[in-house]
Design an enzyme around this catalytic site. Structure first.
Site, PDB file in Angstrom:
ATOM      1  N   HIS A   1     -12.387  -0.532   1.065  1.00 23.27           N
ATOM      2  CA  HIS A   1     -12.464   0.933   1.020  1.00 23.27           C
ATOM      3  C   HIS A   1     -11.431   1.451   0.007  1.00 23.27           C
ATOM      4  O   HIS A   1     -10.360   0.864  -0.147  1.00 23.27           O
ATOM      5  CB  HIS A   1     -12.197   1.529   2.404  1.00 23.27           C
TER       6      HIS A   1
ATOM      7  N   GLU B   1     -18.969   4.502  -3.135  1.00 20.07           N
ATOM      8  CA  GLU B   1     -18.213   5.701  -2.777  1.00 20.07           C
ATOM      9  C   GLU B   1     -17.310   6.073  -3.946  1.00 20.07           C
ATOM     10  O   GLU B   1     -16.245   5.471  -4.116  1.00 20.07           O
ATOM     11  CB  GLU B   1     -17.348   5.440  -1.536  1.00 20.07           C
TER      12      GLU B   1
HETATM   13  P1  13P Z   1     -15.748  11.547   3.790  1.00 21.80           P
HETATM   14  O1  13P Z   1     -17.198  11.596   4.224  1.00 21.80           O
HETATM   15  O2  13P Z   1     -14.837  12.223   4.769  1.00 21.80           O
HETATM   16  O3  13P Z   1     -15.557  12.013   2.383  1.00 21.80           O
HETATM   17  O4  13P Z   1     -15.313  10.007   3.832  1.00 21.80           O
HETATM   18  C1  13P Z   1     -16.163   9.043   3.296  1.00 21.80           C
HETATM   19  C2  13P Z   1     -15.600   7.707   3.505  1.00 21.80           C
HETATM   20  O5  13P Z   1     -14.498   7.397   3.071  1.00 21.80           O
HETATM   21  C3  13P Z   1     -16.409   6.731   4.267  1.00 21.80           C
HETATM   22  O6  13P Z   1     -15.831   5.478   4.190  1.00 21.80           O
END
Ligand code: 13P
Length: 258
Positions: free
Chosen positions: A97, A169
């Protein structure tokens, strides 16, 4: 048309055992009215994994851990091993992450070792990748993402690759100060990631679920899930209370599978 999608939430460092248990009880009952085409998962804190596993064992809610060391045991203070997570019955291991990469210097080589260790125990790695704002501004997002994928998935067989999930992400889209990404941009990147996976693993690359995450909320999730190469959603804040998660799940179910 999508056959199956993955939808889950990373709780980060937000819930105690008590809070986690009451959330999970509610989610299990919400899940009873959600199509089985939606694979649901939650990623609690380590302390809550054991009681939450007990609670979810007869439900369709999968559980994951937020990180993992690659060794089974050893002098690694503060770490948790694949053997320990397997003993609990954890299904998914979230790896790489952006917060782990940013604050704890996780790198792609370490993530690759963790992917191999998790697979040895039959746990499903959920590998997070994403470019930061400088990389995006310099026009090197795709180069960065291709390198992250290649190193994190190094030396996997085609068969192993199919056990892995990827969460794209973009770092600049995550969290309180995140800016939700444009759906056109997400579409372009997911198509690129699919091509990269197919370059690496041939046809097996088409079976790897590609999840999208970063400020996903009730107002934008349909745009993301409608993208061809988006096979799931990885949600933070908007799924941290069951009311808001339930709204998303029902609307999603209606939209895709009703
Ligand atoms: P948010 O949806 O709060 O931006 O976080 C996403 C995330 O880091 C999922 O791992």
């Amino acid at each position: 048309m999508k056959n199956k999608i993955w939808v889950g939430t990373n709780w980060k460092m937000t819930k105690t055992i008590r809070e986690g248990l009451s959330y999970t009880e509610e989610l299990i009952s919400i899940a009873e009215n959600i199509s089985s085409n939606i694979e649901l998962f939650i990623i609690p804190s380590y302390t809550a994994l054991v009681p939450i596993k007990k609670l979810t064992s007869n439900s369709r809610v999968h559980i994951g851990s937020q990180n993992m060391h690659w060794e089974d045991q050893g002098a690694f203070t503060g770490e948790i091993s694949p053997k320990m997570l397997d003993e609990i019955g954890v299904n998914i291991i979230e790896l790489g992450h952006s917060e782990r990469r940013q604050y704890y210097n996780e790198n792609d080589e370490d993530i690759n070792k963790k992917v191999h260790s998790g697979l040895k125990y039959g746990m499903k790695p959920l590998v997070c990748i994403g470019e930061n704002i400088e990389q995006k501004a310099n026009g090197i997002s795709k180069e960065m993402l291709a390198a992250q994928l290649k190193v994190c998935l190094k030396d996997l067989t085609e068969e192993q690759a199919q056990q892995v999930m990827i969460a794209y992400e973009p770092v600049w889209a995550i969290g309180e100060s995140g800016i939700p990404a444009d759906a056109t941009y997400v579409s372009e990147i997911h198509q690129f990631l699919r091509e990269q996976l197919m370059n690496l693993f041939g046809d097996a690359g088409s079976a790897v679920p590609l999840l999208y995450g970063g400020s996903v909320n009730f107002d934008n999730f349909i745009e993301y899930i409608d993208i061809e190469d988006v096979n799931g959603l990885f949600i933070g804040r908007s799924a941290w209370n069951t009311e808001s998660f339930e709204k998303i799940l029902h609307r999603l179910d209606e939209h895709l599978f009703a």
